[in-house]
Write a protein that holds these residues in place. Structure first.
Motif, PDB file in Angstrom:
ATOM      1  N   UNK A 132       8.616  -0.213  10.968  1.00  0.00           N
ATOM      2  CA  UNK A 132      10.040  -0.511  10.885  1.00  0.00           C
ATOM      3  C   UNK A 132      10.756   0.192  12.022  1.00  0.00           C
ATOM      4  N   UNK A 133      11.908  -0.330  12.357  1.00  0.00           N
ATOM      5  CA  UNK A 133      12.720   0.202  13.437  1.00  0.00           C
ATOM      6  C   UNK A 133      14.192   0.015  13.063  1.00  0.00           C
TER       7      UNK A 133
ATOM      8  N   UNK B 173      11.974   6.148  16.276  1.00  0.00           N
ATOM      9  CA  UNK B 173      12.139   7.520  15.804  1.00  0.00           C
ATOM     10  C   UNK B 173      12.609   7.566  14.349  1.00  0.00           C
ATOM     11  N   UNK B 174      13.415   6.612  13.946  1.00  0.00           N
ATOM     12  CA  UNK B 174      13.920   6.567  12.580  1.00  0.00           C
ATOM     13  C   UNK B 174      13.104   5.688  11.650  1.00  0.00           C
ATOM     14  N   UNK B 175      12.051   5.112  12.157  1.00  0.00           N
ATOM     15  CA  UNK B 175      11.261   4.170  11.381  1.00  0.00           C
ATOM     16  C   UNK B 175      10.066   4.776  10.682  1.00  0.00           C
ATOM     17  N   UNK B 176       9.225   3.882  10.201  1.00  0.00           N
ATOM     18  CA  UNK B 176       8.015   4.282   9.481  1.00  0.00           C
ATOM     19  C   UNK B 176       6.897   3.321   9.839  1.00  0.00           C
TER      20      UNK B 176
ATOM     21  N   UNK C 205       0.832  -1.208   0.000  1.00  0.00           N
ATOM     22  CA  UNK C 205       0.000   0.000   0.000  1.00  0.00           C
ATOM     23  C   UNK C 205       0.864   1.255   0.000  1.00  0.00           C
ATOM     24  N   UNK C 206       0.269   2.355  -0.367  1.00  0.00           N
ATOM     25  CA  UNK C 206       0.995   3.629  -0.446  1.00  0.00           C
ATOM     26  C   UNK C 206       0.798   4.505   0.786  1.00  0.00           C
ATOM     27  N   UNK C 207       0.275   3.956   1.886  1.00  0.00           N
ATOM     28  CA  UNK C 207       0.078   4.715   3.114  1.00  0.00           C
ATOM     29  C   UNK C 207       1.151   4.386   4.148  1.00  0.00           C
ATOM     30  N   UNK C 208       2.385   4.280   3.700  1.00  0.00           N
ATOM     31  CA  UNK C 208       3.537   3.979   4.545  1.00  0.00           C
ATOM     32  C   UNK C 208       4.377   5.235   4.622  1.00  0.00           C
TER      33      UNK C 208
END
Length: 89
Positions: free
Chosen positions: A79-80, A67-70, A40-43
């Motif tokens: 993600x981390x 903090x650096x993830x999404x 999906x494009x909502x990342x």
């Protein structure tokens, strides 16, 4: 116009790789990122993209952990990444 549209595409690509985006594209509203889990494009990053590029990438270190993830708003995937030192030119 979104402030993220003024960012250098090469910088956005580097940051997107860091937080784990499967792909990226620019639209009239700004940058969008593809989730590696559901496509999906909502990342996207947990903080504004401009912060990742202008503060951390240009500052020489991309943060790790949450903090650096999404996060994906479609499937909840997150993600981390590990922190990454960025050589300054």
């Amino acid at each position: 116009m979104s402030i993220s549209l003024s960012l250098d595409p090469a910088d956005v690509e580097r940051v997107a790789r860091h937080f784990g985006a499967a792909d990226r594209r620019v639209t009239g509203a700004g940058w969008q990122f593809r989730c590696p889990a559901c496509a999906g494009w909502d990342f996207g990053p947990v903080l504004p993209l401009v912060t990742y590029v202008r503060t951390w990438l240009y500052g020489g270190r991309l943060p790790g952990g949450a903090l650096g993830g999404a996060v994906c708003l479609d499937c909840g995937h997150s993600t981390s990444p590990a922190a990454l030192d960025v050589p300054l030119d």
